[in-house]
Design an enzyme around this catalytic site. Structure first.
Site, PDB file in Angstrom:
ATOM      1  N   ALA A 114      -5.410  -2.362   4.264  1.00  0.00           N
ATOM      2  CA  ALA A 114      -6.108  -3.648   4.164  1.00  0.00           C
ATOM      3  C   ALA A 114      -5.316  -4.623   3.291  1.00  0.00           C
ATOM      4  CB  ALA A 114      -7.491  -3.435   3.575  1.00  0.00           C
ATOM      5  N   GLU A 115      -4.673  -4.095   2.262  1.00  0.00           N
ATOM      6  CA  GLU A 115      -3.888  -4.958   1.379  1.00  0.00           C
ATOM      7  C   GLU A 115      -2.627  -5.446   2.099  1.00  0.00           C
ATOM      8  OE1 GLU A 115      -2.575  -3.746  -2.818  1.00  0.00           O
ATOM      9  OE2 GLU A 115      -4.680  -3.188  -2.650  1.00  0.00           O
ATOM     10  N   TYR A 116      -2.027  -4.528   2.858  1.00  0.00           N
ATOM     11  CA  TYR A 116      -0.847  -4.900   3.650  1.00  0.00           C
ATOM     12  C   TYR A 116      -1.226  -6.008   4.641  1.00  0.00           C
ATOM     13  CZ  TYR A 116       2.865  -4.588   7.121  1.00  0.00           C
ATOM     14  OH  TYR A 116       3.879  -4.904   7.993  1.00  0.00           O
ATOM     15  N   ASP A 117      -2.353  -5.788   5.325  1.00  0.00           N
ATOM     16  CA  ASP A 117      -2.798  -6.787   6.297  1.00  0.00           C
ATOM     17  C   ASP A 117      -2.995  -8.137   5.619  1.00  0.00           C
ATOM     18  OD1 ASP A 117      -2.767  -4.929   8.329  1.00  0.00           O
ATOM     19  OD2 ASP A 117      -4.874  -4.405   8.108  1.00  0.00           O
ATOM     20  N   LEU A 130      -0.241  -5.405  17.499  1.00  0.00           N
ATOM     21  CA  LEU A 130      -1.473  -6.130  17.799  1.00  0.00           C
ATOM     22  C   LEU A 130      -1.836  -7.011  16.612  1.00  0.00           C
ATOM     23  CD1 LEU A 130      -3.676  -3.221  19.226  1.00  0.00           C
ATOM     24  CD2 LEU A 130      -2.702  -5.113  20.520  1.00  0.00           C
ATOM     25  N   GLU A 151     -11.252  -0.083  23.601  1.00  0.00           N
ATOM     26  CA  GLU A 151     -10.750   1.272  23.379  1.00  0.00           C
ATOM     27  C   GLU A 151     -10.815   1.580  21.890  1.00  0.00           C
ATOM     28  OE1 GLU A 151      -6.704   1.167  24.775  1.00  0.00           O
ATOM     29  OE2 GLU A 151      -7.323   0.225  26.645  1.00  0.00           O
ATOM     30  N   LYS A 153      -9.154   2.510  18.438  1.00  0.00           N
ATOM     31  CA  LYS A 153      -7.834   2.323  17.847  1.00  0.00           C
ATOM     32  C   LYS A 153      -7.481   3.611  17.117  1.00  0.00           C
ATOM     33  CE  LYS A 153      -4.997  -0.972  15.336  1.00  0.00           C
ATOM     34  NZ  LYS A 153      -4.148   0.012  14.729  1.00  0.00           N
ATOM     35  N   ASP A 167      -5.533   6.198  14.940  1.00  0.00           N
ATOM     36  CA  ASP A 167      -4.660   6.069  13.775  1.00  0.00           C
ATOM     37  C   ASP A 167      -3.615   7.181  13.814  1.00  0.00           C
ATOM     38  OD1 ASP A 167      -3.638   5.089  11.467  1.00  0.00           O
ATOM     39  OD2 ASP A 167      -5.246   5.824  10.162  1.00  0.00           O
ATOM     40  N   ARG A 196       8.150   3.666  18.304  1.00  0.00           N
ATOM     41  CA  ARG A 196       8.152   2.215  18.465  1.00  0.00           C
ATOM     42  C   ARG A 196       9.324   1.559  17.731  1.00  0.00           C
ATOM     43  NH1 ARG A 196       3.114  -1.376  16.577  1.00  0.00           N
ATOM     44  NH2 ARG A 196       3.969  -0.931  14.532  1.00  0.00           N
ATOM     45  N   GLU A 233      -0.634   7.051  21.599  1.00  0.00           N
ATOM     46  CA  GLU A 233      -0.589   7.405  20.195  1.00  0.00           C
ATOM     47  C   GLU A 233      -0.525   8.919  20.049  1.00  0.00           C
ATOM     48  OE1 GLU A 233      -0.642   4.516  18.643  1.00  0.00           O
ATOM     49  OE2 GLU A 233      -1.132   4.888  16.537  1.00  0.00           O
ATOM     50  N   TYR A 258      -2.690   4.811  26.280  1.00  0.00           N
ATOM     51  CA  TYR A 258      -3.521   3.604  26.363  1.00  0.00           C
ATOM     52  C   TYR A 258      -2.843   2.384  26.979  1.00  0.00           C
ATOM     53  CZ  TYR A 258      -1.282   3.164  21.747  1.00  0.00           C
ATOM     54  OH  TYR A 258      -0.389   3.138  20.713  1.00  0.00           O
ATOM     55  N   LYS A 266      -8.936  -5.446  25.000  1.00  0.00           N
ATOM     56  CA  LYS A 266      -7.903  -5.993  25.885  1.00  0.00           C
ATOM     57  C   LYS A 266      -8.573  -6.727  27.042  1.00  0.00           C
ATOM     58  CE  LYS A 266      -5.039  -2.006  24.789  1.00  0.00           C
ATOM     59  NZ  LYS A 266      -4.514  -0.690  25.225  1.00  0.00           N
ATOM     60  N   LYS A 274     -10.368  -4.287  13.126  1.00  0.00           N
ATOM     61  CA  LYS A 274     -10.159  -3.261  12.102  1.00  0.00           C
ATOM     62  C   LYS A 274     -11.468  -2.917  11.404  1.00  0.00           C
ATOM     63  CE  LYS A 274      -5.601  -2.438  11.419  1.00  0.00           C
ATOM     64  NZ  LYS A 274      -4.991  -2.227  10.159  1.00  0.00           N
ATOM     65  N   CYS A 318      -4.109   4.674 -29.851  1.00  0.00           N
ATOM     66  CA  CYS A 318      -3.326   5.203 -28.726  1.00  0.00           C
ATOM     67  C   CYS A 318      -3.610   6.700 -28.585  1.00  0.00           C
ATOM     68  CB  CYS A 318      -1.837   4.970 -28.972  1.00  0.00           C
ATOM     69  SG  CYS A 318      -0.780   5.836 -27.792  1.00  0.00           S
ATOM     70  N   CYS A 331       0.109   8.490 -29.503  1.00  0.00           N
ATOM     71  CA  CYS A 331       0.734   8.447 -30.831  1.00  0.00           C
ATOM     72  C   CYS A 331      -0.264   8.115 -31.940  1.00  0.00           C
ATOM     73  CB  CYS A 331       1.885   7.449 -30.843  1.00  0.00           C
ATOM     74  SG  CYS A 331       1.331   5.739 -30.810  1.00  0.00           S
ATOM     75  N   CYS A 369      -0.269  -0.442 -26.783  1.00  0.00           N
ATOM     76  CA  CYS A 369       0.195   0.354 -27.903  1.00  0.00           C
ATOM     77  C   CYS A 369       1.500  -0.317 -28.331  1.00  0.00           C
ATOM     78  CB  CYS A 369       0.457   1.796 -27.468  1.00  0.00           C
ATOM     79  SG  CYS A 369       1.375   2.716 -28.720  1.00  0.00           S
ATOM     80  N   CYS A 427       6.427   5.179 -29.591  1.00  0.00           N
ATOM     81  CA  CYS A 427       5.367   5.992 -28.997  1.00  0.00           C
ATOM     82  C   CYS A 427       5.981   6.874 -27.905  1.00  0.00           C
ATOM     83  CB  CYS A 427       4.292   5.090 -28.403  1.00  0.00           C
ATOM     84  SG  CYS A 427       3.115   5.981 -27.372  1.00  0.00           S
TER      85      CYS A 427
HETATM   86  S1  IVH Z   1      -2.313  -1.287  22.737  1.00  0.00           S
HETATM   87  C1  IVH Z   1       0.679  -4.440  23.780  1.00  0.00           C
HETATM   88  N1  IVH Z   1      -4.276   0.399  22.342  1.00  0.00           N
HETATM   89  O1  IVH Z   1      -2.162   0.185  17.141  1.00  0.00           O
HETATM   90  C2  IVH Z   1      -0.412  -3.625  23.189  1.00  0.00           C
HETATM   91  N2  IVH Z   1      -2.637   0.216  20.638  1.00  0.00           N
HETATM   92  O2  IVH Z   1      -1.764  -2.102  15.406  1.00  0.00           O
HETATM   93  C3  IVH Z   1       0.101  -2.413  22.545  1.00  0.00           C
HETATM   94  N3  IVH Z   1      -3.000   1.711  18.748  1.00  0.00           N
HETATM   95  O3  IVH Z   1       1.182  -0.354  18.015  1.00  0.00           O
HETATM   96  C4  IVH Z   1      -0.852  -1.594  21.819  1.00  0.00           C
HETATM   97  N4  IVH Z   1      -4.812   2.673  19.497  1.00  0.00           N
HETATM   98  O4  IVH Z   1       0.331   2.075  17.753  1.00  0.00           O
HETATM   99  C5  IVH Z   1      -3.150  -0.133  21.833  1.00  0.00           C
HETATM  100  N5  IVH Z   1      -6.040   1.880  22.164  1.00  0.00           N
HETATM  101  C6  IVH Z   1      -4.936   1.359  21.655  1.00  0.00           C
HETATM  102  C7  IVH Z   1      -4.417   1.763  20.411  1.00  0.00           C
HETATM  103  C8  IVH Z   1      -3.269   1.153  19.930  1.00  0.00           C
HETATM  104  C9  IVH Z   1      -3.934   2.625  18.500  1.00  0.00           C
HETATM  105  C10 IVH Z   1      -1.895   1.399  17.809  1.00  0.00           C
HETATM  106  C11 IVH Z   1      -0.557   1.228  18.446  1.00  0.00           C
HETATM  107  C12 IVH Z   1      -0.173  -0.194  18.173  1.00  0.00           C
HETATM  108  C13 IVH Z   1      -0.935  -0.447  16.908  1.00  0.00           C
HETATM  109  C14 IVH Z   1      -1.124  -1.913  16.627  1.00  0.00           C
END
Ligand code: IVH
Length: 674
Positions: A32-35, A81, A115, A117, A119, A138, A174, A226, A291, A315, A409, A412, A427, A432
Site C-alpha cells: 500500500a505504501e509502494y502504491d 495494471l 477475476e 487478483k 498474489d 514478466r 500467475e 487469466y 476487465k 486492491k 537509556c 547505557c 540517548c 553508548c
Molecule cells: S491481467 C494486461 N488478471 O497483477 C493485463 N493480472 O498488478 C495483465 N494478476 O501483472 C494482467 N491476478 O501479475 C491479470 N486475474 C488477473 C490477475 C493479474 C493477478 C497480477 C499480474 C499483473 C499484476 C498487476
C-alpha cells in the site's frame, strides 16, 4: 519541495523498491505504501507533463531484469495494471471507460469480467504446435527471464495441448504457492531448525527462480491462467470470457471464481464478497481484477505505456488482526534515537507472523494510548512493516496505567533527552554501546561502505573484545588479536581484511553516508561530494555554504555543519586519512557537460565500457542514459548483440544509431559525427 525535486526523489525511491520487490524478492515496505509512492508520482506527472521522462517508473512495468536466467523478449508486452482502492475510484474508472467508448457516464451496462487478483508471480507460457517451448517471467514487461526448465516442474501446467492446439498460443497467468503447501513447508523448516518463510508470494517467487529445476518441482507451485498473449490461428474470439473458456478447454487451470457482469456496481458486490471470503481460499488474493469483456471494446480503449485502459485492479484494504501487547520497549539507533516498539503476542497478519512493531516516538504512543497488557489492532499492508493501530478499549484492564517513556537509556543508563520542538527522544551519550553497534553496522552496510562479511555478529564480537570502538577503528584492527577469537580462522580473517581494504577506494559519497549523520542520505551525500570535491572542504564549510548546494536543504545543512564541528568527527577524519581511505569527490566538475539534457541509450556490449561504465560516462557529462528508446532519445549506441526492440524502435523513430567509436566522439563533443 519543488514538484521536479519531489518527482526525482519519488522515482529514486520507487526504483529502489522495485529492485527490492522484483529482483531480490525482499520487499521493504508494504504494497500500500509502494502504491502511494507511485500514485503521488503519477499525480505530479499529470499536473506537470513536462516532468514525465521515458524511464520514469510510471512508464514502466516491474523491476529490472536479473542476470540469473537468459533474457526473453515478450512478443506482446506483459503489462501491469492500474489500481483503485475505493468504490468511488472504481466508479470513476468505469466512467472513463464509458466515456472512452462514447457511452456516457453512469452505471450503464458495459460488460465486465471480474477475476480474483492472485498474489503470486506473473508468468507467460508459449506453446508452438501444441508444445510448451518457453516460459518467462514478466521482468520489465518487455524482457523477462527464461524459466522454462523450472516451469516444466509445475504439475498443473500442460506440456502438450493435444490436437485442438493452435500453431502459436501464449498464456499469461500467475504462479502461486497454495497456502496449505506454504504452511507445510514452514512446518518442516521449523522442524529442521531453519528460519520460516515470510509469505506464500515471496516463497513462490524464490521457488520459481531456483537454479536447480528439481528444487522448483519439489515445492508444489500451482498456476492460474487469466490472459492471452500472442495467438496465431485458433478460434475466432470476441470476448475475454470466451478466451478464458477456451483456455479451460485446452486444459489450463482457470480460476472458477470468475464472473461476467454488466454493471460496475455488480463488480463492487463481488469484490466485497471476495474480501470477506479471502481466507477460505487456499491461495492469497490481494484484490479483484476487472476487465472489459468485449475484445473490440478493449481494442478501442487501448493502453497507456504501462497498463491497459480496459482493465483495473481493485486492491483490498490492508488486513487487520487483534493480539495482546505484551510490552513496550525502547531501542537505541545509530544517532542515539530512542524508538519505542511494541512486543506482541505473535499474530499472523498480512501473510506473515508479526511479533514486533515500531511505535515511532513518545507522542505516537501517547496518541494511540496503547498500554502493555492491552488487546491491540495490528495491520500489515502487503508484506512488511507492521503497525499497531490502537487498543481495543472494551478489553482494557480497568487498572491499567498509561505507559511512560523511560527516563534513562535502556543500554547505557544515561539520561534520555528530548530536544525542544523534536518529536524524538535521544540517548546523547556518544559512547553508548547500542549506538556504537548501530553506527558500525550502518557504516558497513550496503548503502554505505559495503564491507562484505562485516555484519551484526562480527561487529558485536569486535566491539565486545575491545578491538574497535568507532568506525575509524575498522581500518586499524589488531588482526593478530582478532585471529585468536573463536570463529575467526585464517580464511575468515583474510576475507575480512580484503573486504575492508577495498572500501578504501569507495566514493566519497559512500563514506559520507557511512558517517551516519542524521538526515544525510545517499542523494545529499552525492551532491555534497560532487560540489565540494573533498571531505576537508565539506568538514570546514559553514551551514550556509552547505545549504547553498543544489539538492541540500537548510535542515540537512545545519545538522551536517554541526556534526563536522565536533571533535569526534575531526578525529574520525584523521583516522580515515591515516588509513588511506579515499576522501576525494568525483571530478565531475572538470568534465565538460557535453551531453547536458541529452538522452543516450546504450544497447549491446561495448569493447571499452561496461554497461554501467557507459551510463556513468554519459551521466558524468550531464546526459541521461534511459533503458528504452523514445522520441526524446538523442542517439542509440549499438554494441554487440543489441536488443532487437531498441534497434527497431530507433529505426521507426529515426533516432541516429552509432557505434562505439562514434560514441567516444559523442562523449567528447556532444555531437554525432557525420
Ligand atoms: S491481467 C494486461 N488478471 O497483477 C493485463 N493480472 O498488478 C495483465 N494478476 O501483472 C494482467 N491476478 O501479475 C491479470 N486475474 C488477473 C490477475 C493479474 C493477478 C497480477 C499480474 C499483473 C499484476 C498487476
Amino acid at each position: 519541495m519543488e514538484p521536479e525535486q519531489r518527482a526525482a526523489e519519488l522515482r529514486q525511491l520507487i526504483e529502489h523498491h522495485n529492485v527490492a520487490y522484483h529482483t531480490n524478492d525482499a520487499p521493504e515496505i508494504p504494497d500500500a505504501e509502494y502504491d502511494a509512492l507511485v500514485r503521488e508520482l503519477a499525480e505530479i506527472e499529470a499536473e506537470h507533463p513536462e516532468l514525465v521522462v521515458a524511464d520514469s517508473p510510471t512508464q514502466q512495468v516491474g523491476g529490472p531484469v536479473s542476470t540469473l536466467f537468459a533474457p526473453v523478449e515478450h512478443s506482446v508486452p506483459m503489462m501491469s495494471l492500474d489500481n483503485v482502492f475505493t468504490a468511488d475510484e472504481l466508479t470513476a474508472w468505469a466512467d472513463r471507460v464509458a466515456r472512452g467508448l462514447d457511452l456516457g457516464e453512469g452505471s450503464r451496462p458495459i460488460g465486465f469480467v471480474t477475476e480474483m487478483k492472485i498474489d503470486g508471480v506473473a508468468c507467460s507460457l508459449r506453446y508452438e504446435d501444441g508444445e510448451l517451448v518457453q516460459a518467462a517471467t514478466r521482468g520489465n514487461g518487455k524482457v523477462g527471464e527464461d524459466i522454462t526448465a523450472n516451469v516444466r516442474g509445475i504439475d498443473v501446467i500442460p506440456h502438450s495441448l493435444g490436437d485442438a492446439a493452435p500453431p502459436v498460443i501464449e498464456v499469461r497467468g500467475e504462479v502461486y504457492l497454495p497456502v496449505s503447501t506454504f504452511d507445510a513447508l514452514n512446518e518442516s523448516q521449523e522442524a529442521a531448525g531453519l528460519p520460516r518463510y515470510a509469505n506464500p508470494r515471496n516463497t513462490a517467487a524464490g521457488s520459481l527462480r531456483q537454479k536447480d529445476p528439481a528444487v522448483t518441482a519439489g515445492r508444489g507451485l500451482k498456476f492460474w491462467s487469466y490472459q492471452l498473449g500472442q495467438v496465431a490461428g485458433g478460434p475466432e474470439l470476441t470476448s475475454h470470457s470466451q478466451s478464458l473458456d477456451w483456455l479451460d478447454e485446452l486444459g489450463f487451470p482457470v480460476n472458477p471464481e470468475r464472473r461476467v457482469v454488466e454493471r460496475i456496481d455488480d463488480v463492487k458486490a463481488l469484490a466485497d464478497d471476495w474480501l470477506d471470503r479471502r481466507h477460505e481460499l487456499d491461495y492469497d488474493i490481494d484484490g479483484a481484477v476487472v476487465k472489459v469483456d468485449s475484445l473490440a471494446r478493449q481494442r478501442s480503449l487501448g493502453s497507456t505505456a504501462k497498463a491497459p485502459r480496459w482493465a483495473i485492479a481493485v486492491k483490498f484494504p490492508p488486513e487487520e488482526r487483534t493480539t495482546t501487547l505484551l510490552d513496550i520497549q525502547v531501542s537505541i539507533g545509530r544517532t542515539g534515537k530512542a524508538t519505542p516498539f511494541a512486543v506482541l503476542d505473535p499474530v499472523f497478519v498480512g501473510g506473515s507472523t508479526v511479533q514486533m512493531a515500531t511505535l515511532h516516538n513518545d507522542d505516537q504512543v501517547r496518541l494511540k494510548d496503547v498500554r502493555p497488557g492491552d488487546t491491540v489492532t495490528v495491520r500489515k499492508a502487503g508484506d512488511v512493516i507492521p503497525e499497531v493501530l490502537g487498543p481495543v478499549l472494551s478489553k482494557r484492564d480497568p487498572d491499567s496505567e498509561p505507559w511512560v517513556f523511560p527516563s534513562n537509556c535502556p543500554v547505557c543508563a544515561e539520561l534520555l533527552v528530548r530536544p525542544d520542538g523534536e518529536a524524538h527522544t535521544f540517548c546523547v551519550n556518544p559512547v553508548c554501546p547500542a549506538q556504537q553497534q548501530a553506527r558500525l553496522e550502518y557504516f558497513a552496510s550496503r548503502g554505505a561502505m559495503d564491507i562484505d562479511g562485516f555484519g551484526e555478529q562480527t561487529v558485536r564480537t569486535f566491539v565486545g573484545e575491545g578491538l574497535i570502538h568507532d568506525i575509524g577503528d575498522i581500518y586499524s584492527i589488531d588482526w593478530d588479536r582478532a585471529s585468536e577469537l573463536e570463529g575467526f580462522g585464517e580464511v575468515t580473517i583474510q576475507n575480512l581484511q580484503r573486504s575492508i581494504e577495498v572500501t578504501k577506494q569507495r566514493p566519497l559519497a559512500s563514506l559520507l553516508v557511512g558517517l551516519g549523520v542524521r538526515h544525510l542520505g545517499p542523494s545529499a551525500a552525492e551532491v555534497l561530494a560532487k560540489s565540494f570535491g573533498h571531505m576537508d572542504k565539506i568538514a570546514t564549510a559553514t551551514a550556509e555554504e552547505i545549504a547553498a548546494v543544489d539538492g541540500v536543504g537548510p535542515k540537512i545543512a545545519a545538522v551536517v555543519a554541526e556534526y563536522f564541528a565536533t571533535d569526534g568527527a575531526k578525529a574520525l577524519i584523521e583516522k580515515f586519512r591515516a588509513a588511506g581511505v579515499n576522501l576525494e569527490g568525483p571530478e565531475v566538475l572538470d568534465i565538460p557537460q557535453t551531453l547536458e539534457g541529452k538522452a543516450v541509450v546504450v544497447t549491446g556490449g561495448l569493447e571499452n565500457y561496461s554497461r554501467t561504465g557507459a551510463a556513468d560516462a554519459i551521466k558524468a557529462r550531464g546526459g541521461k542514459s534511459p533503458g528504452s528508446v523514445s522520441k526524446k532519445t538523442f542517439a542509440v549506441v549499438v554494441g554487440n548483440e543489441p536488443g532487437a526492440s531498441k534497434v527497431t524502435k530507433a529505426e521507426e523513430l529515426g533516432i541516429p544509431m552509432i557505434d562505439e567509436a562514434a560514441f567516444e566522439t559523442l562523449l567528447d563533443t556532444g555531437e554525432i559525427e557525420s
